[in-house]
Design an enzyme around this catalytic site. Sequence first.
Site, PDB file in Angstrom:
ATOM      1  N   THR A  56       1.136  -1.131  -0.074  1.00 19.03           N
ATOM      2  CA  THR A  56       0.115  -0.291  -0.115  1.00 19.03           C
ATOM      3  C   THR A  56       0.618   0.992  -0.022  1.00 19.03           C
ATOM      4  O   THR A  56       0.507   2.720  -0.164  1.00 19.03           O
ATOM      5  CB  THR A  56      -0.604  -0.402   0.913  1.00 19.03           C
ATOM      6  OG1 THR A  56       0.275  -0.350   2.520  1.00 19.03           O
ATOM      7  CG2 THR A  56      -1.661  -1.535   0.856  1.00 19.03           C
ATOM      8  N   ARG A  61      21.551  -5.002   1.664  1.00 19.99           N
ATOM      9  CA  ARG A  61      22.423  -4.729   0.050  1.00 19.99           C
ATOM     10  C   ARG A  61      23.716  -4.259   0.108  1.00 19.99           C
ATOM     11  O   ARG A  61      24.679  -4.863  -0.451  1.00 19.99           O
ATOM     12  CB  ARG A  61      22.146  -2.562   0.454  1.00 19.99           C
ATOM     13  CG  ARG A  61      20.926  -2.476  -0.228  1.00 19.99           C
ATOM     14  CD  ARG A  61      20.529  -0.887  -0.241  1.00 19.99           C
ATOM     15  NE  ARG A  61      19.283  -0.676  -1.066  1.00 19.99           N
ATOM     16  CZ  ARG A  61      18.429   0.297  -0.966  1.00 19.99           C
ATOM     17  NH1 ARG A  61      19.658   1.879  -0.242  1.00 19.99           N
ATOM     18  NH2 ARG A  61      17.215   0.867  -0.857  1.00 19.99           N
ATOM     19  N   CYS A  83      18.442   4.331  -4.459  1.00 18.63           N
ATOM     20  CA  CYS A  83      17.172   5.443  -5.403  1.00 18.63           C
ATOM     21  C   CYS A  83      18.436   5.908  -6.367  1.00 18.63           C
ATOM     22  O   CYS A  83      18.210   6.206  -7.543  1.00 18.63           O
ATOM     23  CB  CYS A  83      16.213   5.911  -5.153  1.00 18.63           C
ATOM     24  SG  CYS A  83      16.189   6.518  -3.732  1.00 18.63           S
ATOM     25  N   GLN A 106      16.733  15.548  -4.417  1.00 20.50           N
ATOM     26  CA  GLN A 106      15.619  14.654  -4.236  1.00 20.50           C
ATOM     27  C   GLN A 106      14.251  14.597  -3.631  1.00 20.50           C
ATOM     28  O   GLN A 106      13.981  15.595  -2.931  1.00 20.50           O
ATOM     29  CB  GLN A 106      16.356  13.223  -3.213  1.00 20.50           C
ATOM     30  CG  GLN A 106      17.971  12.695  -3.376  1.00 20.50           C
ATOM     31  CD  GLN A 106      18.688  12.001  -2.436  1.00 20.50           C
ATOM     32  OE1 GLN A 106      19.708  12.010  -2.252  1.00 20.50           O
ATOM     33  NE2 GLN A 106      17.689  10.902  -1.780  1.00 20.50           N
ATOM     34  N   SER A 113       9.363  11.982  -2.653  1.00 18.39           N
ATOM     35  CA  SER A 113       8.584  10.500  -3.256  1.00 18.39           C
ATOM     36  C   SER A 113       9.745   9.424  -2.511  1.00 18.39           C
ATOM     37  O   SER A 113       9.074   8.194  -2.366  1.00 18.39           O
ATOM     38  CB  SER A 113       8.256  10.818  -4.540  1.00 18.39           C
ATOM     39  OG  SER A 113       8.722  10.754  -5.033  1.00 18.39           O
ATOM     40  N   ARG A 149      17.818  17.030  -0.427  1.00 17.51           N
ATOM     41  CA  ARG A 149      15.791  16.763  -0.358  1.00 17.51           C
ATOM     42  C   ARG A 149      15.204  18.312  -0.588  1.00 17.51           C
ATOM     43  O   ARG A 149      15.545  19.280   0.018  1.00 17.51           O
ATOM     44  CB  ARG A 149      15.334  16.664   1.424  1.00 17.51           C
ATOM     45  CG  ARG A 149      13.804  16.031   1.032  1.00 17.51           C
ATOM     46  CD  ARG A 149      13.775  14.961   0.363  1.00 17.51           C
ATOM     47  NE  ARG A 149      13.938  14.093   1.362  1.00 17.51           N
ATOM     48  CZ  ARG A 149      13.897  12.493   0.965  1.00 17.51           C
ATOM     49  NH1 ARG A 149      13.783  12.347  -0.625  1.00 17.51           N
ATOM     50  NH2 ARG A 149      14.697  11.611   2.081  1.00 17.51           N
ATOM     51  N   HIS A 165      14.689  12.285  -8.926  1.00 15.40           N
ATOM     52  CA  HIS A 165      15.609  12.449  -8.446  1.00 15.40           C
ATOM     53  C   HIS A 165      16.711  13.071  -9.402  1.00 15.40           C
ATOM     54  O   HIS A 165      16.324  12.399 -10.962  1.00 15.40           O
ATOM     55  CB  HIS A 165      16.420  11.536  -7.671  1.00 15.40           C
ATOM     56  CG  HIS A 165      16.171  11.003  -6.689  1.00 15.40           C
ATOM     57  ND1 HIS A 165      15.358  11.532  -5.960  1.00 15.40           N
ATOM     58  CD2 HIS A 165      15.696   9.726  -5.847  1.00 15.40           C
ATOM     59  CE1 HIS A 165      14.919  10.414  -4.482  1.00 15.40           C
ATOM     60  NE2 HIS A 165      15.635  10.219  -3.991  1.00 15.40           N
TER      61      HIS A 165
HETATM   62  P1  A2P Z   1       0.401   0.405   6.262  1.00 15.61           P
HETATM   63  O1  A2P Z   1      -0.496   1.023   5.198  1.00 15.61           O
HETATM   64  O2  A2P Z   1      -0.515  -0.775   6.425  1.00 15.61           O
HETATM   65  O3  A2P Z   1       0.778   1.299   6.745  1.00 15.61           O
HETATM   66  P2  A2P Z   1       5.088   3.955   2.424  1.00 15.61           P
HETATM   67  O4  A2P Z   1       6.667   4.031   2.802  1.00 15.61           O
HETATM   68  O5  A2P Z   1       5.405   4.380   1.143  1.00 15.61           O
HETATM   69  O6  A2P Z   1       4.929   4.581   3.907  1.00 15.61           O
HETATM   70  O7  A2P Z   1       5.122   2.870   2.667  1.00 15.61           O
HETATM   71  C1  A2P Z   1       5.544   1.596   4.129  1.00 15.61           C
HETATM   72  C2  A2P Z   1       4.348   0.139   3.102  1.00 15.61           C
HETATM   73  O8  A2P Z   1       4.479  -0.436   4.437  1.00 15.61           O
HETATM   74  C3  A2P Z   1       3.133   0.576   3.376  1.00 15.61           C
HETATM   75  O9  A2P Z   1       2.168  -0.045   2.378  1.00 15.61           O
HETATM   76  C4  A2P Z   1       2.702  -0.255   5.194  1.00 15.61           C
HETATM   77  O10 A2P Z   1       1.342  -0.381   5.343  1.00 15.61           O
HETATM   78  C5  A2P Z   1       3.632  -1.208   5.090  1.00 15.61           C
HETATM   79  N1  A2P Z   1       3.321  -1.500   6.692  1.00 15.61           N
HETATM   80  C6  A2P Z   1       3.746  -0.412   7.781  1.00 15.61           C
HETATM   81  N2  A2P Z   1       4.230  -0.283   9.093  1.00 15.61           N
HETATM   82  C7  A2P Z   1       3.979  -2.778   8.593  1.00 15.61           C
HETATM   83  C8  A2P Z   1       4.442  -3.857   8.718  1.00 15.61           C
HETATM   84  N3  A2P Z   1       4.552  -3.410  10.727  1.00 15.61           N
HETATM   85  N4  A2P Z   1       3.581  -4.952   8.757  1.00 15.61           N
HETATM   86  C9  A2P Z   1       4.323  -5.063   7.176  1.00 15.61           C
HETATM   87  N5  A2P Z   1       3.757  -3.517   6.565  1.00 15.61           N
HETATM   88  C10 A2P Z   1       3.812  -2.662   7.106  1.00 15.61           C
END
Ligand code: A2P
Length: 341
Positions: free
Chosen positions: A12, A100, A129, A156, A159, A238, A245
């Site tokens: 997500t 990495r 990135c 950078q 996003s 940033r 970037h």
């Molecule tokens: P969630 O949407 O439930 O918070 P970004 O770096 O763009 O913020 O995305 C971080 C991603 O990692 C999101 O999909 C987020 O889900 C997920 N995430 C955050 N905490 C956890 C967790 N404890 N276990 C699994 N996925 C996680």
Amino acid sequence: MKSLKIGILGATGAVGRQMLEVLEERKFNVEELRLFAGTRSAGSKIEAFGKEWTVELTDTERFAGLDLLLGAAENDIAKKYLPEAARMGVQVVDNSSAFRLDPEIPLVIPEVNPEDVKLTKGIIANPNCSTIIALTAVNALHRYAKIKRMVVSTYQAVSGAGKDGIDELYNEVSKLSEGGELGKENFKVFPYQIAYNLIPQIGGFDDMGYSSEEMKMQNEGRKMLHDDKLRVNCTCVRVPVVRSHSESINIEFEREISPEKARELLKDAPGVRLYDEPSEKVYPMPLLTSDQDLVYVGRIRRDISAPEEEYNRSLTLFCCGDQVRKGAATNAVQIAELIFK
Ligand code: A2P
């Protein structure tokens, strides 16, 4: 391509969603998708490949039977779940920085070191990135004249700090444009106001005064170019750009290379678009390179500050690339293609 059961950890987030889009664009034959997130998004729905999928709360048991798991979550989450997925026989391609520099884990840019994919024991790491964008830009030049040293300044996009980074910039701009004021409570992702500002810090600083983001270019560059003598001096900044970037790169080569030769090499370089006619105002810019996969390279010229004996081995250039796509999601999906296609 054979049909695959594919999972995305962090589905997500900004990178996770982009991975899904890139899988669709590049016509992966998906038999099953499993989308994993945290408690915030578990249970929500995401449309992809003509179907609606329910986001699941991450749990290693749910990785069973997957062919491929793409990691798009933070380091701690990657460390918690991905080694177990690899032990279960799932091929992992992870975008976090957790693995990495592990000597047992390949770090790959398909245009630069595709052969390293074969060394995988279950996990392949996707590079930082800015490092992906820089090395994709200079790879053809490196193959011709071997890079000894680079001085890089990055610009950078927000996003790079995930979806929350984008939201923070938009919220600040909208609050300020309504005549409002910003206070510390508004700065959650970045340490200061990022709207109409720039911040010369990404990550924490070491004893030498370099930030963690700045050291990635040298450390990851050495690993992928298989050259532990490569020297990189990087300053990461940033800037209030949403995507893509930008990087100014000054290079000292081992052998002679002219700007004309560099243009000739970059014209045919994989993953690169030569975009270099400054007199016609043709040069890379982040708005131009957003939402596509090529790294644009331009402003190619000699380094007039190079010592006389190094002048013919010096170049300076400017490049831009979409770091959510080529700098993260697309690179990871390209690695999956190397494995499964
Ligand atoms: P969630 O949407 O439930 O918070 P970004 O770096 O763009 O913020 O995305 C971080 C991603 O990692 C999101 O999909 C987020 O889900 C997920 N995430 C955050 N905490 C956890 C967790 N404890 N276990 C699994 N996925 C996680």
